[in-house]
Design an enzyme around this catalytic site. Structure first.
Site, PDB file in Angstrom:
ATOM      1  N   ARG A 277       0.808  -1.224   0.000  1.00  0.00           N
ATOM      2  CA  ARG A 277       0.000   0.000   0.000  1.00  0.00           C
ATOM      3  C   ARG A 277       0.839   1.270   0.000  1.00  0.00           C
ATOM      4  NH1 ARG A 277      -5.133   0.133   2.195  1.00  0.00           N
ATOM      5  NH2 ARG A 277      -4.676  -1.805   3.310  1.00  0.00           N
ATOM      6  N   CYS A 345     -26.867  -2.396  -7.808  1.00  0.00           N
ATOM      7  CA  CYS A 345     -28.097  -2.615  -7.045  1.00  0.00           C
ATOM      8  C   CYS A 345     -27.816  -3.166  -5.664  1.00  0.00           C
ATOM      9  CB  CYS A 345     -29.006  -3.557  -7.827  1.00  0.00           C
ATOM     10  SG  CYS A 345     -29.212  -2.983  -9.505  1.00  0.00           S
TER      11      CYS A 345
HETATM   12  C1  LIG Z   1      -0.689  -7.957   1.951  1.00  0.00           C
HETATM   13  C2  LIG Z   1       0.669  -8.355   2.370  1.00  0.00           C
HETATM   14  C3  LIG Z   1       1.715  -7.425   2.326  1.00  0.00           C
HETATM   15  C4  LIG Z   1       1.524  -5.982   1.940  1.00  0.00           C
HETATM   16  O1  LIG Z   1       0.770  -5.274   2.879  1.00  0.00           O
HETATM   17  P1  LIG Z   1       0.646  -3.681   2.742  1.00  0.00           P
HETATM   18  O2  LIG Z   1      -0.193  -3.310   3.901  1.00  0.00           O
HETATM   19  O3  LIG Z   1      -0.002  -3.403   1.444  1.00  0.00           O
HETATM   20  O4  LIG Z   1       2.020  -3.129   2.826  1.00  0.00           O
HETATM   21  C5  LIG Z   1       2.976  -7.860   2.660  1.00  0.00           C
HETATM   22  N1  LIG Z   1       3.204  -9.139   3.041  1.00  0.00           N
HETATM   23  C6  LIG Z   1       2.225 -10.059   3.089  1.00  0.00           C
HETATM   24  C7  LIG Z   1       2.547 -11.447   3.485  1.00  0.00           C
HETATM   25  C8  LIG Z   1       0.928  -9.697   2.754  1.00  0.00           C
HETATM   26  O5  LIG Z   1      -0.048 -10.606   2.829  1.00  0.00           O
END
Ligand SMILES: *Cc1c(COP(=O)(O)O)cnc(C)c1O
Length: 426
Positions: A277, A345
């Site tokens: 993210r 919907c």
């Molecule tokens: C989803 C995930 C991430 C990334 O998480 P962010 O919050 O997007 O940084 C990293 N490692 C694992 C194992 C994940 O499942």
């Protein structure tokens, strides 16, 4: 909006590209990402870790478009994948296999085989049954799977319940009190080479505190494993850094990096992290057109042509996304409350309730901010709405990096068995 999405000549731009121009060419709704923003976010993340220099394995699930992956590959990123499909994407984008980590609680046999054949950097194993299955597959192939044991540090990431992964009751990782036995087992099993430990406590963590707690526990565990006479060469810290959607205090990469340095710096480990993210969220927008303005019982309802199938975060996580008009509001504008909804919907197809917005008219464009992460990747074709297209901007250039499918293409995915009777006239 941030510096990469400025108003110029009264219209919202992505870098030097007018959103009006993109909308005219591509139609609405669409996702748009700024290459400069993606690049800047990657650089600032990497800089936060000096002098550690971890392997940055971008969490592909946050935004898996091949163009985005190629951009990160060009910056030297690795990838954290959670499915065979994501592994194929990472490799197709040119990310070297020796920079790919495979995470996830339910890796299938075929997925593990593909990962072994590709020779990826590391498989993060989340249970003893997975360890045994991987051992069986690797031994049969005459391979040695490099494995990190993902531990569950039992820490509350202070985030939405649906994206918390580090509590004991969550399905992820191996409980700390069972992890040493798992590490021993990994060391004993054929076809397995235990190289280290991994964790990931969740996404959009509420503060630095949960990271601090989890890292301390992980460092303690590493010492324990070493005291037991086993080698731990690597640590993988996962992702979970937060961004500002509304008024949250985003994780400061520099503070995060300093914390990592303080806790792991003296442990002689090679380090990996899996940011998702934080690298892509603020680099993307979802652009939609106002379809109708309807006068509801208590306030105006702004019906846009994007819907929950295009951006599900508000419906799924009660997420808040900034919404701004593409036409720059005047400085004397009077805002008033509005509900912003899509055409699907379901009452859950609501992007915002009681949002203070300037006057909006039928046909004008609005942009949803911070839509670069967990946006397009979670889109669907519910209501037989075409998958939302994606656009990448760099300066005054843009390219469609995923085209909107036609209705003919969508319908062609289904097959009607020939043994079904023909339609009846009446
Ligand atoms: C989803 C995930 C991430 C990334 O998480 P962010 O919050 O997007 O940084 C990293 N490692 C694992 C194992 C994940 O499942």
């Amino acid at each position: 909006m941030n510096e990469f999405f400025p108003y110029r000549h009264g219209q919202l731009h992505a870098e030097a590209t007018s959103l009006l121009d993109v909308a005219a060419a591509v139609g609405t709704p669409f996702y748009l990402y700024s290459a400069a923003a993606l690049t800047a976010r990657y650089h600032s993340f990497v800089e936060a870790f000096q002098p550690i220099q971890p392997m940055v394995c971008y969490a592909v699930k946050a935004n898996s478009n091949l163009a985005v992956l190629r951009l990160f590959a060009g910056l030297g990123a690795g990838a954290d994948v959670v499915s065979e499909g994501e592994l194929h994407r990472a490799l197709a984008a040119g990310i070297p296999p020796d920079r790919v980590i495979f995470s996830g609680v339910g890796k299938g046999r075929a997925e593990l085989m593909t990962a072994l054949e590709a020779g990826i950097h590391q498989i993060n194993v989340e249970s003893v049954p997975e360890l045994r299955r991987l051992s069986e597959i690797a031994a049969a192939q005459g391979a040695a799977a490099k494995v990190a044991i993902r531990v569950n540090p039992d820490v509350d990431a202070l985030t939405h319940a649906k994206i918390a992964t580090g509590k004991k009751e969550n399905k992820f990782g191996i409980d700390l009190d069972e992890a040493l036995a798992a590490y021993r087992l990994a060391d004993a099993l054929p076809g397995i080479e235990p190289v280290g430990v991994a964790m990931h406590i969740g996404s959009q963590a509420g503060s630095l505190q949960p990271f601090a707690e989890a890292f301390e526990r992980l460092a303690g565990f590493i010492r324990e494993v070493r005291q037991a006479g086993l080698k731990v060469r690597r640590v993988d810290l996962g992702g979970g850094l937060s961004i500002r959607y509304r008024d949250e205090t985003p994780t400061d990469p520099a503070e995060y990096g300093a914390l990592v340095n303080r806790i792991f710096g003296g442990l002689d480990l090679s380090m990996a992290c899996e940011p998702g993210r934080v690298l892509v969220g603020p680099a993307g927008l979802l652009v939609a057109r106002v379809e109708y303005i309807k006068h509801g019982a208590s306030r105006r309802i702004v019906i846009v042509d994007a819907a929950m199938n295009d951006l599900i975060r508000p419906a799924l996580y009660e997420a808040w996304h900034e919404i701004v008009p593409v036409r720059q509001p005047g400085s004397d504008v009077v805002v008033s409350a509005a509900d912003v909804v899509g055409p699907v919907c379901e009452t859950g197809d609501t992007f915002a309730t009681g949002r203070e917005l300037p006057p909006l008219e039928e046909g004008e464009l609005v942009a949803f901010g911070n839509a670069g992460a967990y946006g397009a990747v979670m889109s669907s074709t519910y209501n037989t709405r075409p998958l939302v297209p994606e656009v990448l901007v760099s300066g005054d250039r843009y390219a469609v990096i995923r085209a909107r499918p036609t209705y003919a293409e969508m319908l062609a995915l289904d097959t009607v068995p020939e043994w079904l009777p023909p339609p009846r006239d009446r």
